[in-house]
Scaffold this motif. Structure first.
Motif, PDB file in Angstrom:
ATOM      1  N   MET A 127      41.367  28.353 -51.051  1.00 34.76           N
ATOM      2  CA  MET A 127      42.836  28.458 -51.011  1.00 34.76           C
ATOM      3  C   MET A 127      43.487  27.302 -51.754  1.00 34.76           C
ATOM      4  N   PHE A 149      40.882  32.794 -39.541  1.00 38.06           N
ATOM      5  CA  PHE A 149      40.595  31.573 -40.288  1.00 38.06           C
ATOM      6  C   PHE A 149      39.343  30.879 -39.787  1.00 38.06           C
ATOM      7  N   PRO A 209      45.026  38.334 -40.773  1.00 38.10           N
ATOM      8  CA  PRO A 209      44.155  37.265 -41.270  1.00 38.10           C
ATOM      9  C   PRO A 209      43.603  36.399 -40.139  1.00 38.10           C
ATOM     10  N   HIS A 238      37.720  38.439 -47.986  1.00 38.85           N
ATOM     11  CA  HIS A 238      38.041  37.068 -47.608  1.00 38.85           C
ATOM     12  C   HIS A 238      38.493  36.277 -48.825  1.00 38.85           C
ATOM     13  N   VAL A 296      39.773  32.182 -45.191  1.00 39.07           N
ATOM     14  CA  VAL A 296      40.583  33.212 -44.547  1.00 39.07           C
ATOM     15  C   VAL A 296      39.852  34.532 -44.729  1.00 39.07           C
ATOM     16  N   LEU A 307      49.245  38.961 -49.536  1.00 36.22           N
ATOM     17  CA  LEU A 307      49.729  38.067 -48.486  1.00 36.22           C
ATOM     18  C   LEU A 307      50.286  36.790 -49.097  1.00 36.22           C
ATOM     19  N   LEU A 332      49.229  31.802 -45.582  1.00 35.79           N
ATOM     20  CA  LEU A 332      47.790  31.743 -45.274  1.00 35.79           C
ATOM     21  C   LEU A 332      47.335  30.298 -45.067  1.00 35.79           C
TER      22      LEU A 332
END
Ligand SMILES: Nc1ncnc2c1ncn2[C@@H]1O[C@H](COP(=O)(O)OP(=O)(O)OP(=O)(O)O)[C@@H](O)[C@H]1O
Ligand SMILES: [Mg+2]
Length: 512
Positions: free
Chosen positions: A69, A51, A49, A65, A42, A91, A96
């Motif tokens: 995740m 991806f 955002p 970035h 991301v 966020l 995300l």
């Protein structure tokens, strides 16, 4: 459309079910080059955002970035409301991951190697999770896929999927005498070893061990440290931006190593610095040794289970299947062959083996049946002796057989000895000889159960924590029922069999 989706720490790979074939889905990156993965990345484009490939390109330009995740999902403190810092914004993590998976769904539908899929046709996916993923991680993964528009038809442990792919490809190596496969999966952020028994089309995962915090990314850090040390500098001296650039350069240099490579040259602060491949492998030796040690422990568990002599389980292995992009590093198959000889097979698609196995399992016509083990234990710490002592009970063993198609339950009943039961549930990877959990122990939920009927009658506003725990005589009969659903998520139900009072909680982490 049926798919296998392997949401990886660094790369996400998709394989399709196509009339008995399981092609790896190829995607176009921003430069229109064809890739058989989407980077699990991301980045912040201005305020919003983005991806995948676009995020990768922006990250290379120095835009804020987020990598890995998936590693955040492995943290037991993570809930649906956890936020992560991206640039100067906080966020929502689940948002995300959902955004990223929605991008994967969109790319599969519109810009991949499979024919365009209309919006109204569901994407029916079998998705993977690390074998040791705890209930919360499984729940968050399912939730993100669901919110991203996938219809999740199954969730499998990643190495089990790779085991399916092995037998699909190497069926002839499996014989009645050698009927086990050991899957060695070194990804970007995780290592898993699983022992899979094969009997025709039935695959049974006998056991699995892993490390959620060891992957190819760690080799990048080892190389960056070695290069920094050679250049007489440190991460601290370089500062965050240059250190991140060095780690990126380390990943690239590592990925370009061939078995013949002698040297690696990287830029440190715009100055080229060379280190020998041999020094890098030496520095990485403890990481490789720890993966082999994990495999040995898995084999030893199996021998202990069967009451077999040491060495017999190794002799029964049909093959060691080496998968995961991290195992492309030449030093890894080399170390494995030194230890296990010719039975070491490297997947022709190290990075896509899991996705192909997931697709195989998504195909009802493939006819494979998978039996899984829980792969992690569930236990409870509870009050004893008027709350002054806490005891630990193992509830579900890591060896417990679970099913990918239906829920499995375990129950126990006893007479309560206190006015209130205070249950602190944990998931753990191993126990020591006394049955006390060792290794990773993760809290997964706390339940306060009133046993005293007077307390059961109190309304919700009363804080049960404030009530003193006391011993009682002739307490009610309590039943504890544990249910493991087909995705491996554990739920507990506590019932007072005398009054019918019930408390049910999903043990999918705090606050869920
Ligand atoms: N040619 C190569 N040589 C060495 N390492 C490689 C090579 N190609 C990819 N890798 C490494 O493989 C890792 C990614 O592997 P993979 O795609 O299997 O992981 P993942 O599925 O994203 O992660 P995980 O399974 O841990 O969630 C990265 O660390 C990457 O640097
Ligand atoms: Mg993987």
């Amino acid at each position: 459309m049926r798919l296998g989706v392997d949401f990886g720490t660094t790369r996400t790979t998709v394989a399709a079910v196509d009339r008995g074939n399981y092609p790896v889905v190829a995607f176009h990156d921003e430069e229109d080059d064809v890739r058989d993965y989407i980077p699990s990345l991301v980045a912040l484009d201005g305020d919003h955002p983005v991806f995948g490939f676009l995020a990768r390109d922006l990250a290379l330009e120095g835009v804020p970035h987020l990598r890995s995740m998936k590693r955040f999902l492995a943290d037991t403190a993570t809930t649906t409301t956890t936020t992560v810092r991206l640039g100067n914004r906080d966020l929502n993590l689940l948002g995300l991951v959902t955004g990223f998976l929605a991008e994967v769904a969109h790319a599969v539908r519109t810009s991949s190697s499979i024919a365009e899929i209309p919006e109204d046709e569901p994407l029916e996916a079998v998705v993977g999770v690390p074998a040791h993923a705890h209930s919360g991680q499984r729940f968050l993964t399912l939730e993100a896929f669901h919110r991203a528009g996938f219809t999740v038809v199954g969730m499998l442990n990643e190495p089990s999927a790779a085991g399916l792919e092995y037998t699909h490809r190497h069926a002839s190596t499996v014989t009645s005498r050698r009927d086990r496969i050991l899957v060695y999966d070194l990804g970007g952020g995780t290592f898993d070893a699983s022992l899979v028994a094969v009997d025709g089309a039935v695959h049974e995962v006998l056991g699995s061990r892993g490390n959620n915090l060891l992957g190819g990314d760690d080799f990048d850090v080892v190389l960056a440290q070695l290069v920094a040390h050679t250049a007489r500098t440190t991460a601290g001296d370089l500062g965050e931006r240059k250190w991140t650039a060095l780690i990126d350069a380390a990943r690239e240099a590592k990925e370009s190593l061939s078995p013949q490579s002698r040297f690696l040259t990287l830029d440190v602060d715009d100055r080229p610095v060379s280190v020998s491949a041999a020094d890098f492998y030496e520095a990485a030796r403890p990481l490789i040794a720890s993966t082999i040690q994990t495999m040995e422990l898995l084999i030893r568990d199996d021998e202990a289970d069967a009451g077999a002599a040491s060495g017999t389980a190794t002799a029964d292995l049909a093959g060691i299947y080496v998968v995961g992009g991290g195992s492309e590093l030449p030093a890894i198959p080399r170390a494995l062959r030194e230890r296990y000889g010719r039975r070491v097979h490297r997947s022709p698609h190290t990075g896509a083996s899991t996705a192909i196995g997931l697709a195989l399992s998504a195909d009802p016509d493939a006819g494979y049946t998978l039996r899984e083990r829980l792969s992690r234990g569930v236990g409870v710490f509870r009050e004893r002796e008027s709350g002054s002592l806490v005891s630990f009970d193992m509830i579900l063993s890591p060896q417990m057989r679970v099913s990918t198609s239906k829920s499995v339950t375990a129950t126990r009943a006893y007479r309560a000895a206190h006015n209130i039961g205070w249950f602190r549930f944990v998931e753990y990877t191993t126990t020591d000889v006394d049955g006390v959990p060792r290794g990773a122990v993760m809290p997964i939920g706390e339940v306060i159960m009133p046993f005293d009927p007077l307390i059961q009658g109190l309304d919700d506003t009363v804080d049960l924590r404030a009530i003193e725990v006391r011993r009682t005589e002739d307490g009610p009969m309590i039943e504890e029922r544990y249910t493991v659903d087909p995705h491996g998520i554990v739920e507990v139900s506590l019932t007072d069999l005398d009054t019918g009072f019930v408390l049910t909680r999903s043990l999918a982490g705090k606050g869920l």
